[in-house]
Motif scaffolding. Structure first.
Motif, short mmCIF file in Angstrom:
data_model
loop_
_atom_site.label_atom_id
_atom_site.label_comp_id
_atom_site.label_asym_id
_atom_site.label_seq_id
_atom_site.Cartn_x
_atom_site.Cartn_y
_atom_site.Cartn_z
N ASN A 1 -48.66 -39.66 -8.06
CA ASN A 1 -49.05 -40.13 -9.76
C ASN A 1 -49.16 -41.52 -9.60
O ASN A 1 -50.21 -42.14 -10.36
CB ASN A 1 -47.64 -39.99 -10.39
N VAL A 2 -48.64 -42.26 -8.79
CA VAL A 2 -49.09 -43.70 -8.52
C VAL A 2 -50.49 -43.74 -8.07
O VAL A 2 -51.27 -44.83 -8.76
CB VAL A 2 -48.14 -44.60 -7.62
N CYS A 3 -51.09 -42.95 -7.20
CA CYS A 3 -52.28 -43.03 -6.90
C CYS A 3 -53.31 -42.61 -8.06
O CYS A 3 -54.35 -43.20 -8.06
CB CYS A 3 -52.42 -42.00 -5.65
N GLY A 4 -52.84 -41.68 -8.89
CA GLY A 4 -53.51 -41.19 -10.18
C GLY A 4 -53.67 -42.43 -11.23
O GLY A 4 -54.91 -42.58 -11.66
N VAL A 5 -52.53 -43.21 -11.29
CA VAL A 5 -52.57 -44.08 -12.25
C VAL A 5 -53.63 -45.33 -11.97
O VAL A 5 -54.44 -45.65 -12.77
CB VAL A 5 -51.33 -44.88 -12.47
N PHE A 6 -53.42 -45.69 -10.54
CA PHE A 6 -54.25 -46.89 -10.23
C PHE A 6 -55.81 -46.38 -10.14
O PHE A 6 -56.81 -47.14 -9.98
CB PHE A 6 -53.88 -47.33 -8.75
N MET A 7 -55.98 -45.08 -9.88
CA MET A 7 -57.33 -44.65 -9.94
C MET A 7 -57.95 -44.85 -11.31
O MET A 7 -59.19 -45.27 -11.68
CB MET A 7 -57.61 -42.99 -9.55
N ALA B 1 -41.48 -47.46 -1.07
CA ALA B 1 -42.07 -48.51 -1.51
C ALA B 1 -43.42 -48.90 -1.03
O ALA B 1 -44.46 -49.10 -1.46
CB ALA B 1 -41.25 -49.80 -1.67
N GLY B 2 -43.30 -48.67 0.43
CA GLY B 2 -44.47 -48.86 1.21
C GLY B 2 -45.70 -47.78 0.94
O GLY B 2 -46.81 -48.06 0.74
N HIS B 3 -45.22 -46.53 0.72
CA HIS B 3 -46.06 -45.34 0.35
C HIS B 3 -46.70 -45.48 -1.02
O HIS B 3 -47.89 -45.09 -1.20
CB HIS B 3 -45.24 -44.17 0.67
N ALA B 4 -45.90 -46.09 -1.99
CA ALA B 4 -46.27 -46.22 -3.23
C ALA B 4 -47.35 -47.39 -3.25
O ALA B 4 -48.44 -47.27 -4.02
CB ALA B 4 -45.32 -46.60 -4.21
N ALA C 1 -51.16 -46.99 -4.32
CA ALA C 1 -51.69 -47.78 -5.53
C ALA C 1 -53.24 -48.29 -4.89
O ALA C 1 -54.24 -48.23 -5.66
CB ALA C 1 -50.93 -49.06 -5.62
N ILE C 2 -53.11 -48.92 -3.66
CA ILE C 2 -54.51 -49.41 -3.23
C ILE C 2 -55.35 -48.38 -3.15
O ILE C 2 -56.61 -48.64 -3.26
CB ILE C 2 -54.18 -50.23 -1.93
N VAL D 1 -60.06 -49.61 0.86
CA VAL D 1 -59.37 -48.46 1.07
C VAL D 1 -59.33 -48.25 2.67
O VAL D 1 -58.44 -47.51 3.18
CB VAL D 1 -60.28 -47.22 0.53
N ALA D 2 -60.56 -48.29 3.16
CA ALA D 2 -60.68 -48.11 4.53
C ALA D 2 -59.56 -49.06 5.46
O ALA D 2 -58.96 -48.28 6.48
CB ALA D 2 -62.17 -48.47 5.17
N LEU D 3 -59.44 -50.21 5.17
CA LEU D 3 -58.40 -51.06 5.58
C LEU D 3 -57.03 -50.55 5.74
O LEU D 3 -56.49 -50.68 6.68
CB LEU D 3 -58.58 -52.52 5.11
N VAL D 4 -56.68 -50.19 4.47
CA VAL D 4 -55.30 -49.63 4.40
C VAL D 4 -55.25 -48.51 4.94
O VAL D 4 -53.95 -47.99 5.33
CB VAL D 4 -54.68 -49.69 2.74
N SER D 5 -56.20 -47.74 5.06
CA SER D 5 -56.02 -46.45 5.77
C SER D 5 -55.82 -46.41 7.16
O SER D 5 -55.07 -45.72 7.77
CB SER D 5 -57.04 -45.28 5.55
N LEU D 6 -56.66 -47.38 7.67
CA LEU D 6 -56.28 -47.66 9.34
C LEU D 6 -54.94 -48.38 9.56
O LEU D 6 -54.54 -48.26 10.69
CB LEU D 6 -57.53 -48.78 9.64
#
Length: 474
Positions: free
Chosen positions: A299-305, A354-357, A361-362, A340-345
């Motif tokens: 849901n956090v991902c959806g909000v920030f999208m 908290a880290g996953h949230a 978010a990013i 997005v690429a940087l945080v994925s790596l």
């Protein structure tokens, strides 16, 4: 300074939506200069886009938890095989949405059919596919019903839907497109909750029937598409002659555009974007997050999208951005991809909730910016005589996106199983998106250099006559 096709401020909107055009303009796909919409109907079309994008592009990411929970309803499969095979209903659906785009584009460009007929066929097929999915009892049958039939229907519906929006928003297309794409993000919210309620009340297998009833509203949405006025075949040139003329114009102007670059980037975005959104919840569960908290992460991902989609659309309203919108679009596109690429790596750093949230978010903020901008850049990358051809460009871009998803998602699954962690697929997604950043950064630098050279040339050419006249008077 914005190009002529991007800033038609002097064009007067029609009060009745798109007007009729000649058959040659129809085949060429004149999205911008011949047809304009204004008044209430343009907002109706934006709402239609919102609904269509919610189903066609957002449904697969929202229903992923349902796919993982369907194992008890397929008694003829063991647990391990179900977990692997059932993923393919989503993979095939994404592929079919993409590779159906050329057919949808052909139906739209042929005056005999038009956007409304193509969209109605797509809405009907997708509803039938979802309805039949509620009665099948094997993974193979579900791949055929939801994956193939529903995927083809969504492909026929998506292409004319995205292609019609620039006709009604010639001057604020980026903002209208951003608002429309919020539907894909909202699916991350309401679809999992809807599935949970339906599964508890009617059973998980009945969810497809409920979803088919909701999907039937796309028939009404498709009926609202205003088709281009039909013309008799007697007064129009032959189809092969029109294709030949279109081919000559396309290849002559395509060399000057970013078309090849955007199409290439859509392949790698098809790899990275789908891996991140489909594996995010499972990634958080694997790293110790509870199933309830993993839903919050999604849901956090959806909000920030949604935030990313709205923010980049609002930025186009500022005068400074509007003056050089083409440069800013490419900059926001590259910057969001880089984030997005940087945080994925670096996803292995996230170990707590908290880290996953924060990771979600990013990823959500970046995906909310670059994914809608991908279609905006695609619109302006394929031009004929200065006019964009979005529907024709989608016939090339969406199949590449779907093929990228079909290749990237299974490879990501194999990496996860081989290394026994979900960081591997995130590394793959990050590498794919970073490659797009490198390509776009090179193109952006080249574009800025050429822009500076043109401006300097204009200054020199503008100062030369004045200097010549003063010398002559002296």
């Amino acid at each position: 300074m914005a190009s002529k096709s991007e800033d038609p401020e002097n064009t007067k909107d029609s009060m009745t939506g798109p007007t009729s055009v000649s058959q040659m303009d129809l085949v060429a796909g004149d999205d911008d200069c011949k047809m304009r919409g204004s008044g209430l109907w343009k907002w109706v079309m934006m709402v239609c886009n919102f609904v269509v994008l919610s189903f066609c592009l957002g449904l697969n990411y929202g229903m992923w938890p349902l796919v993982e929970g369907l194992k008890p309803y397929y008694e003829d499969y063991n647990y391990d095989r179900d977990q692997i095979d059932l993923k393919w209903i989503v993979y095939i659906n994404i592929l079919m949405v993409g590779i159906t785009a050329p057919l949808a584009s052909l139906l739209v460009y042929r005056g005999k059919y038009g956007a409304r007929i193509a969209a109605l066929c797509g809405a009907f097929l997708s509803t039938i596919g979802l309805l039949i999915s509620g009665f099948v009892r094997s993974a193979e049958a579900l791949c055929a019903t939801y994956g193939l039939i529903t995927g083809i229907g969504y492909g026929l519906l998506l292409t004319p839907c995205i292609g019609l929006l620039p006709m009604y928003f010639p001057t604020r297309y980026t903002l209208a497109n951003a608002i429309s794409f919020t539907g894909t993000s909202l699916c991350i919210f309401y679809v999992p909750s809807l599935f949970d309620y339906a599964a508890q009340t009617y059973g998980k297998h009945s969810t497809f029937i409920i979803l088919a009833c909701l999907n039937a509203q796309l028939l009404v949405v498709a009926a609202l598409f205003r088709p281009i006025e039909q013309f008799s075949s007697e007064s129009s040139p032959k189809f092969l002659d029109r294709c030949k003329r279109l081919k000559e114009k396309f290849f002559s102007d395509c060399e000057k555009a970013l078309f090849g670059t955007i199409i290439t980037s859509m392949f790698f975005i098809g790899v990275g974007y789908n891996i991140l959104l489909l594996h995010l919840r499972r990634f958080s569960i694997y790293n110790g997050t509870s199933r309830t908290d993993s839903r919050i992460v999604l849901n956090v991902c959806g909000v920030f999208m949604i935030i990313g989609q709205v923010v980049h659309g609002i930025l186009t309203l500022f005068e400074k951005v509007r003056k050089d919108e083409q440069t800013y679009r490419r900059f926001f596109y590259s910057l969001s991809l880089f984030g997005v690429a940087l945080v994925s790596l670096l996803s292995s750093v996230a170990e707590s909730f908290a880290g996953h949230a924060a990771l979600a978010a990013i990823i959500g903020l970046g995906c909310g910016m670059y994914f809608p901008l991908m279609f905006v850049l695609l619109r302006y990358s394929l031009t004929v005589n200065g006019d964009s051809r979005l529907t024709g460009a989608l016939a090339f871009g969406l199949p590449v996106f779907g093929i990228g998803a079909l290749i990237g998602l299974p490879i990501g699954d194999l990496l996860n199983e081989g290394f026994d962690n979900y960081n591997s697929s995130f590394f793959l997604a990050g590498a794919a998106l970073m490659l797009v950043v490198v390509i776009m950064a090179y193109k952006l630098v080249t574009f800025l250099r050429k822009t500076m050279q043109r401006r300097q040339s204009r200054r020199v050419n503008g100062a030369a006559p004045a200097g010549h006249d003063s010398a002559h008077q002296h």
